[in-house]
Scaffold this active site. Structure first.
Site, short mmCIF file in Angstrom:
data_model
loop_
_atom_site.label_atom_id
_atom_site.label_comp_id
_atom_site.label_asym_id
_atom_site.label_seq_id
_atom_site.Cartn_x
_atom_site.Cartn_y
_atom_site.Cartn_z
N TYR A 195 0.83 -1.21 0.10
CA TYR A 195 0.10 0.15 -0.05
C TYR A 195 0.98 1.21 -0.18
O TYR A 195 0.77 2.06 -0.92
CB TYR A 195 -0.91 0.09 1.28
CG TYR A 195 -1.88 1.06 1.44
CD1 TYR A 195 -2.88 1.06 0.49
CD2 TYR A 195 -1.68 2.14 2.07
CE1 TYR A 195 -4.04 2.13 0.59
CE2 TYR A 195 -2.82 3.16 2.48
CZ TYR A 195 -3.85 3.23 1.51
OH TYR A 195 -4.42 4.13 1.60
N ASP B 98 3.12 -0.84 12.34
CA ASP B 98 2.28 0.16 12.76
C ASP B 98 3.00 1.37 13.09
O ASP B 98 3.32 1.35 14.27
CB ASP B 98 1.19 -0.61 13.98
CG ASP B 98 0.03 0.11 13.95
OD1 ASP B 98 -1.07 -0.65 13.48
OD2 ASP B 98 -0.30 0.86 14.52
#
Ligand code: NAD
Ligand code: UDP
Ligand code: UDP
Length: 320
Positions: free
Chosen positions: A145, A273
């Site tokens: 992504y 993250d």
């Protein structure tokens, strides 16, 4: 004359709202989507509108239509969905961008890219300014992504330099609101669905990581304003709400607003993250005269009302 506007990913969360807003403004809207994460249901109220057209198409393949403006939103946005078929995610960002830029070049259309704060990765500069190059892992589970979107930005700026295309690049920070997919795994939809069903609220990690949450109407307004700017304005421009919250604060706010009996539980933090995220929106304020109007509490209340209707409809369907 009405503008003919193509919205790729138009049956998704943000795309479906953009279709509505652009129809309200008197434009002709061509919504293109392969329904990977979006649904016909998101735009079913627009079907039959004389200026609305819906087309099933994957942007990885060429598309020949005549348009004046292109909003390129096609791409799954939630980590669960974009990691489901990571090769397809990169193809969508890269081949999709090439095809839409080729289309813009042939038709001389203006083209806007829905880029993302993920181009900053796990940022070492805080808040993030557009001139920060980011801190992205090129080979991790989020890379399909992040790097796909980074490559799409590169393509936009190369078509601008090489072919003088009229480009607009918008870096979108976490955006939420009604019509988010209830099971797409994003934090707002997860917490609200869990709270409304009195299920455990799942915080990944210790909940000290931060995000800044923008309500979808504010985001759509900025997107349309950017498309209307002078050709000199290319972006990239950050758009988001600069109020920063820890994920634990978000969980507590959702519990308070829903009056839920849910308990908070802690799960492993996914790889890569980001620990913090907050947009510097000085350029959006300067070039678009824009700033977000809807704060988290108000936006969450509207989102909670929406998910209540989703749960009621699911209960009804299962009864039949
Ligand atoms: P979404 O998943 O609801 O919408 C994406 C849409 O693209 C879906 O309708 C999906 O079916 C469609 N799509 C996916 N691959 C396609 C392909 N190959 N061909 C045609 N259509 C395809 O997500 P969203 O939140 O509405 O995001 C829209 C855009 O905004 C995405 O490009 C996303 O990366 C970007 N963005 C969103 C956020 C956010 O917080 N919502 C943040 C940053 C960037
Ligand atoms: N393309 C498209 N629609 C168009 C024009 C082009 O989908 O109306 C695609 C085409 O398949 C091509 C890509 O966009 O592969 C890039 O087009 P460009 O003109 O930049 O490159 P070229 O055609 O020279 O490969
Ligand atoms: N998150 C969480 N519980 C969930 C879903 C997400 O704690 O049920 C965390 C996630 O690990 C991340 C933040 O919330 O730190 C935002 O996640 P999301 O997937 O919504 O967006 P992104 O990470 O792409 O900003």
């Amino acid at each position: 004359m009405n503008k003919r506007i193509l919205i790729t990913g138009g049956a998704g969360f943000l795309g479906s709202h953009l279709c509505e807003r652009l129809l309200e403004r008197g434009n002709e809207v061509l919504c293109v989507d392969n329904y990977f994460t979006g649904t016909r249901r998101n735009v079913e109220h627009l079907i039959g509108h004389p200026r609305f057209e819906l087309m099933r198409h994957d942007v990885c393949f060429p598309l020949y239509v005549e348009v004046d403006e292109i909003y390129n939103l096609a791409c799954p946005a939630s980590p669960i969905h974009y990691q489901h078929d990571p090769v397809q995610t990169t193809k969508t960002s890269v081949h999709g961008a090439i095809n839409m830029l080729g289309l813009a070049k042939r038709t001389n259309a203006k083209i806007l890219q829905a880029s993302t704060s993920e181009v900053y990765g796990d940022p070492e500069v805080h808040p993030q300014t557009e001139d920060y190059w980011g801190n992205v892992n090129p080979i991790g589970i989020r890379s399909c992504y992040d790097e796909g979107k980074r490559c799409a930005e590169t393509l936009f700026f190369d078509y601008w330099r090489q072919h003088q295309l009229r480009i607009k690049v918008l870096r979108i920070f976490n955006t939420y609101g009604p019509r988010m997919h209830p099971n797409d795994g994003r934090v707002v939809s997860n917490f609200v669905m869990q709270a409304l069903q009195n299920d455990n609220i799942t915080i990944y990690g210790d909940g000290t990581q931060t995000r800044s949450f923008c309500y979808r109407d504010d985001l759509i307004e900025a997107m349309i304003l950017l498309m209307q700017t002078d050709d000199k304005v290319t972006g990239p421009i950050n758009v988001g709400n600069p109020n920063e919250f820890t994920i634990k604060e978000l969980a507590e706010l959702v519990i308070e607003l829903t009056g839920s009996k849910s308990k908070i539980i802690y799960k492993d933090l996914p790889q890569d993250d980001p620990t913090q995220r907050k947009p510097d929106i000085s350029i959006a304020t300067r070039d678009l005269s824009w700033s977000p109007k809807v704060q988290l509490k108000e936006g969450l209340q509207k989102t909670i009302e929406y998910f209540e209707t989703v749960i009621k409809a699911e209960v009804q369907e299962n009864k039949i």
